[in-house]
Scaffold this motif. Structure first.
Motif, mmCIF file in Angstrom:
data_model
loop_
_atom_site.group_PDB
_atom_site.id
_atom_site.type_symbol
_atom_site.label_atom_id
_atom_site.label_comp_id
_atom_site.label_asym_id
_atom_site.label_seq_id
_atom_site.Cartn_x
_atom_site.Cartn_y
_atom_site.Cartn_z
ATOM 1 N N ILE A 93 3.864 -2.172 -23.274
ATOM 2 C CA ILE A 93 4.502 -0.826 -23.936
ATOM 3 C C ILE A 93 3.996 -0.937 -25.277
ATOM 4 N N SER A 94 3.951 -1.917 -26.128
ATOM 5 C CA SER A 94 3.457 -2.180 -27.458
ATOM 6 C C SER A 94 2.919 -3.590 -27.645
ATOM 7 N N ALA A 95 1.697 -3.812 -28.667
ATOM 8 C CA ALA A 95 1.213 -4.853 -28.927
ATOM 9 C C ALA A 95 0.646 -4.818 -30.284
ATOM 10 N N THR A 96 1.273 -5.854 -30.930
ATOM 11 C CA THR A 96 0.629 -5.910 -32.352
ATOM 12 C C THR A 96 0.234 -7.395 -32.654
ATOM 13 N N ARG A 97 -0.352 -7.492 -33.893
ATOM 14 C CA ARG A 97 -0.720 -8.839 -34.563
ATOM 15 C C ARG A 97 -1.591 -9.688 -33.511
ATOM 16 N N ASN A 98 -3.035 -9.148 -33.581
ATOM 17 C CA ASN A 98 -3.905 -9.842 -32.679
ATOM 18 C C ASN A 98 -4.355 -11.228 -33.324
ATOM 19 N N THR A 112 -12.539 -22.917 -20.541
ATOM 20 C CA THR A 112 -11.631 -22.380 -21.323
ATOM 21 C C THR A 112 -12.264 -21.527 -22.171
ATOM 22 N N GLY A 113 -11.600 -20.568 -22.752
ATOM 23 C CA GLY A 113 -12.378 -19.695 -23.617
ATOM 24 C C GLY A 113 -11.278 -19.212 -24.717
ATOM 25 N N ASP A 114 -12.039 -18.481 -25.940
ATOM 26 C CA ASP A 114 -11.310 -18.132 -26.897
ATOM 27 C C ASP A 114 -11.088 -16.812 -26.854
ATOM 28 N N VAL A 115 -9.895 -16.203 -26.874
ATOM 29 C CA VAL A 115 -9.399 -15.045 -26.329
ATOM 30 C C VAL A 115 -8.524 -14.273 -27.481
ATOM 31 N N LYS A 116 -8.800 -13.132 -27.981
ATOM 32 C CA LYS A 116 -7.975 -12.448 -29.032
ATOM 33 C C LYS A 116 -6.804 -11.791 -28.083
ATOM 34 N N ARG A 117 -5.815 -11.830 -28.380
ATOM 35 C CA ARG A 117 -4.836 -11.151 -27.735
ATOM 36 C C ARG A 117 -3.486 -10.825 -28.884
ATOM 37 N N ALA A 118 -2.681 -9.874 -28.590
ATOM 38 C CA ALA A 118 -1.569 -9.512 -29.394
ATOM 39 C C ALA A 118 -0.785 -10.975 -29.572
ATOM 40 N N SER A 119 0.117 -11.168 -30.539
ATOM 41 C CA SER A 119 0.827 -12.071 -30.652
ATOM 42 C C SER A 119 2.282 -11.447 -30.542
ATOM 43 N N ALA A 140 4.085 -14.852 -29.747
ATOM 44 C CA ALA A 140 3.211 -16.029 -29.479
ATOM 45 C C ALA A 140 2.744 -16.407 -28.139
ATOM 46 N N PHE A 141 3.005 -17.640 -27.852
ATOM 47 C CA PHE A 141 2.447 -18.205 -26.513
ATOM 48 C C PHE A 141 3.075 -17.331 -25.400
ATOM 49 N N GLU A 142 4.101 -16.959 -25.627
ATOM 50 C CA GLU A 142 4.670 -16.137 -24.120
ATOM 51 C C GLU A 142 3.986 -14.850 -24.015
ATOM 52 N N ALA A 143 3.818 -14.407 -25.441
ATOM 53 C CA ALA A 143 3.029 -12.867 -25.299
ATOM 54 C C ALA A 143 1.674 -13.058 -24.725
ATOM 55 N N ARG A 144 0.979 -14.224 -25.014
ATOM 56 C CA ARG A 144 -0.347 -14.407 -24.558
ATOM 57 C C ARG A 144 -0.336 -14.860 -23.082
ATOM 58 N N ALA A 145 0.711 -15.604 -22.660
ATOM 59 C CA ALA A 145 0.594 -15.680 -21.116
ATOM 60 C C ALA A 145 1.026 -14.287 -20.316
ATOM 61 N N LEU A 146 1.863 -13.434 -20.777
ATOM 62 C CA LEU A 146 2.051 -12.353 -20.156
ATOM 63 C C LEU A 146 0.991 -11.411 -20.356
#
Length: 175
Positions: A93-98, A112-119, A140-146
């Protein structure tokens, strides 16, 4: 209960890239359907027996459907979490702070890889069984996993999100 069963769930084999199911968008599901409730239990059982696994999506067990589970509670990078949960037909629905961070995947076991995602993330999905709508706020980490698991449901791997070969790394093996 056999070693391949856990709390009503069966441990399923995990498919690996380049299996075509991993690059197909999953189908929307009826979260109240018996087979989806069973799939949810199977995903959690498979995640539980897989060391270091914090999430698993239906395409990773060969089923092209928008269903995944997440549990980051035992991971050392976790700050906040919602425990173990399964969502169907989830969407951001919303994502911020990559932020950029290293990711791995059971379907890509050697890299493994370096990936930019919303925190920070807000996700809407539905609970298997009841079909109740769920809105989760994660950081943070849970947002990345989702985001990683929603990508699986949309036919994407973390490999599709890295900036290039320089952002890929051989997975470290600890003896």
């Amino acid at each position: 209960m056999t070693p391949q069963e856990s709390a009503g769930g069966r441990v399923l084999p995990v498919v690996r890239a380049p299996d075509p199911v991993l690059s197909r968008p999953g189908a929307l599901v009826d979260p109240t359907a018996t087979e989806i409730v069973q799939l949810a239990a199977d995903l959690v059982a498979t995640m539980r027996v897989s060391p270091g696994c914090v999430g698993l999506a239906a395409p990773q067990v060969g089923i092209s459907a928008k269903v995944f589970c997440v549990d980051v509670s035992a991971h050392p990078k976790t700050r906040g979490h919602h425990g173990t949960f399964v969502l169907c037909n989830a969407e951001v629905i919303s994502a911020t702070r990559n932020e950029k961070a290293r990711e791995g995947c059971m379907s890509v076991p050697d890299l493994t890889g370096d990936v930019k995602r919303a925190s920070r993330l807000v996700v809407r999905g539905f609970e298997p069984g009841s079909g109740a709508e769920v809105v989760l706020e994660a950081e943070a980490f849970e947002a990345r996993a989702l985001q990683h698991e929603i990508d699986h449901c949309d036919g994407l791997l973390f490999l599709d999100r890295v900036a290039g070969a320089h952002a890929l790394h051989a997975r470290k093996t600890y003896l």
